[in-house]
Design a protein around this motif. Structure first.
Motif, PDB file in Angstrom:
ATOM      1  N   ARG A 183       0.767  -1.149   0.165  1.00 19.17           N
ATOM      2  CA  ARG A 183      -0.272  -0.034   0.308  1.00 19.17           C
ATOM      3  C   ARG A 183       0.635   1.356   0.015  1.00 19.17           C
ATOM      4  O   ARG A 183      -0.052   1.818   0.986  1.00 19.17           O
ATOM      5  N   ASP A 229       1.302   4.331  -2.259  1.00 22.42           N
ATOM      6  CA  ASP A 229       0.449   5.391  -2.759  1.00 22.42           C
ATOM      7  C   ASP A 229      -0.354   5.478  -0.945  1.00 22.42           C
ATOM      8  O   ASP A 229      -0.162   6.513  -1.064  1.00 22.42           O
ATOM      9  N   ALA A 230      -1.168   4.416  -0.650  1.00 26.16           N
ATOM     10  CA  ALA A 230      -2.322   4.587   0.355  1.00 26.16           C
ATOM     11  C   ALA A 230      -0.763   6.101   1.572  1.00 26.16           C
ATOM     12  O   ALA A 230      -0.874   7.195   2.476  1.00 26.16           O
ATOM     13  N   ARG A 243       1.980   7.031   1.451  1.00 23.80           N
ATOM     14  CA  ARG A 243       2.513   8.046   0.602  1.00 23.80           C
ATOM     15  C   ARG A 243       1.012   9.667   0.837  1.00 23.80           C
ATOM     16  O   ARG A 243       2.082  10.234   1.071  1.00 23.80           O
ATOM     17  N   GLN A 244      -0.079   8.824   0.723  1.00 25.98           N
ATOM     18  CA  GLN A 244      -0.523  10.445   0.403  1.00 25.98           C
ATOM     19  C   GLN A 244      -0.736  10.731   2.177  1.00 25.98           C
ATOM     20  O   GLN A 244      -0.955  11.737   2.769  1.00 25.98           O
ATOM     21  N   ALA A 245      -1.087   9.810   2.920  1.00 26.69           N
ATOM     22  CA  ALA A 245      -0.958   9.958   4.323  1.00 26.69           C
ATOM     23  C   ALA A 245      -0.212  10.824   5.118  1.00 26.69           C
ATOM     24  O   ALA A 245      -0.283  11.078   5.900  1.00 26.69           O
ATOM     25  N   ALA A 279       2.124  12.608   3.090  1.00 23.50           N
ATOM     26  CA  ALA A 279       2.330  13.950   3.193  1.00 23.50           C
ATOM     27  C   ALA A 279       0.585  15.112   3.586  1.00 23.50           C
ATOM     28  O   ALA A 279       1.619  15.731   3.924  1.00 23.50           O
ATOM     29  N   GLY A 280      -0.093  14.390   3.342  1.00 26.00           N
ATOM     30  CA  GLY A 280      -1.049  15.178   4.821  1.00 26.00           C
ATOM     31  C   GLY A 280      -0.270  15.244   5.761  1.00 26.00           C
ATOM     32  O   GLY A 280      -0.976  16.467   6.246  1.00 26.00           O
ATOM     33  N   GLN A 322       1.905  18.237   5.742  1.00 22.01           N
ATOM     34  CA  GLN A 322       1.085  19.353   5.742  1.00 22.01           C
ATOM     35  C   GLN A 322       0.816  19.804   7.156  1.00 22.01           C
ATOM     36  O   GLN A 322       0.440  21.249   7.430  1.00 22.01           O
ATOM     37  N   CYS A 361      -3.627   5.008   8.755  1.00 13.05           N
ATOM     38  CA  CYS A 361      -4.259   4.559   7.871  1.00 13.05           C
ATOM     39  C   CYS A 361      -4.639   3.836   7.266  1.00 13.05           C
ATOM     40  O   CYS A 361      -5.346   2.749   6.261  1.00 13.05           O
TER      41      CYS A 361
END
Length: 373
Positions: A20, A22-23, A25-27, A29-30, A33, A207
């Motif tokens: 997982r 990609d998931a 990486r998005q988690a 990044a959020g 931020q 996540c």
């Protein structure tokens, strides 16, 4: 056996991260931020100023040591750490307590006791994150902050066992004005960087866990709405993630109660940060997680009254006074036997030292060459 289980768990998480990616990486990044937008700006100045205050020896008014010993079981230096935690947020209270311990203002036993209730959040979370996401009304945020402060005091009453006749340690010498400012900035930046890294790590794991089929099956079988069950899992793991999950809870009453419990608990991410700080000071507070769980329960019980006043919810009002009665009874059971024991000990000491002149003369005769001297 335990080490083998830990190795297998780490390997399973690594495989999950690869599957997982990609998931994850998005988690991440959020989370980065959010850490840069909320966590670092709100806590970094408090970390710098807290180190400056501890290095210069912040002092409460005269006579505060005795009152703090009776109430919290720690001297005024410990109460200052509690105040710093409530002003700055997680994990500033633990940071200030460990700095006081390293500086010699607190003993090891006093610091361990203080760590049970000094790790609290500050107004930046309530009037910043909670006000922006959950309750735009400033009055609701003020109620939540007051509940948090009161739950911390009740936790101190329940889990402290003060010695009313104890003494505070001598205060360390104060530093000169302007001393060690750049070192304070550097250490505060390092502490905030570790904090943000911990937030990102826990957010990624959370996540990935929410995407697992067994976790989804378990959340669907709980006797609460799905949004509430997911919010509870996020609250257990991480406070910012839990507050984000509470946005999906439609009932403002449930949202208020869960929000009060979330800031009282703090999340495992906060506890990991606190553990890193007290392990650096070579301290291990027993019962820390139990104390934080009780603080969350106290906060939920105290949130019933604001829920009735603000939203007109038909909730029973008895939990709020019940926790206060329990805390007051616990404090009375701690103080009264201690005072009675110390009184008996003082009377025995006086009787032991009340020796007559005849006995003193006999004791001198028993000494080698005592009659001749």
């Amino acid at each position: 056996m335990r080490k083998r289980g830990e190795v297998l768990a780490i390997l399973a998480v690594l495989c999950l991260l690869m599957l997982r990616s990609d998931a994850a990486r998005q988690a991440a990044a959020g989370a980065v931020q959010q850490a840069l937008a909320v966590v670092f700006p709100s806590l970094f100045p408090f970390f710098v100023l807290s180190r400056q205050l501890t290095s210069r020896g912040l002092r409460l008014p005269a006579g505060a040591d005795r009152r703090c010993l009776r109430l919290l079981g720690v001297p005024a230096a410990g109460a200052e750490a509690v105040v710093m935690g409530l002003c700055g947020g997680y994990p500033l209270g633990v940071y200030a307590a460990c700095e006081r311990y390293k500086g010699g203002a607190l003993s090891e036993d006093q610091t361990r006791r203080l760590l049970l209730f000094c790790n609290n959040t500050g107004p930046a979370i309530f009037f910043g994150m909670i006000g922006a996401r959950l309750f735009p009304d400033t009055g609701v945020c003020a109620w939540l902050f007051g509940i948090h402060v009161l739950s911390a005091v009740l936790t101190a009453l329940v889990f402290s066992a003060p010695d009313p006749f104890g003494r505070a340690l001598p205060a360390p010498p104060a530093a000169e004005a302007g001393e060690d400012l750049m070192e304070s900035v550097g250490r505060a930046a390092a502490a905030c960087a570790r904090l943000c890294a911990c937030v990102v790590f826990v957010s990624v794991l959370l996540c990935l866990a929410l995407d697992l089929a067994p976790v989804q099956w378990l959340l669907a079988r709980l006797p609460v709405p799905r949004a509430v069950s997911e919010a509870l899992l996020c609250i257990y793991a991480d406070l910012p993630s839990g507050l984000r999950a509470l946005e999906a809870v439609g009932d403002p009453t449930i949202r208020l109660v869960l929000c009060a419990g979330a800031v009282g608990w703090g999340g495992m991410c906060v506890h990991m940060q606190a553990a890193g700080l007290w392990r650096g000071a070579e301290l291990v507070p027993r019962g820390y997680h139990c104390a934080k769980a009780f603080q969350a329960i106290f906060a939920c019980a105290l949130a019933v009254v604001p829920a009735r006043l603000l939203f007109g919810a038909a909730l029973p009002i008895w939990p709020a006074p019940m926790v206060m009665i329990i805390a007051a009874a616990k404090k009375a059971l701690d103080i009264l036997p201690s005072m009675r024991y110390n009184g008996e000990k003082e009377r025995k000491r006086r009787r032991r030292h009340a020796v007559s002149q005849k006995d003193r003369a006999g004791l001198r005769l028993l000494r080698p060459g005592g009659a001749d001297r």
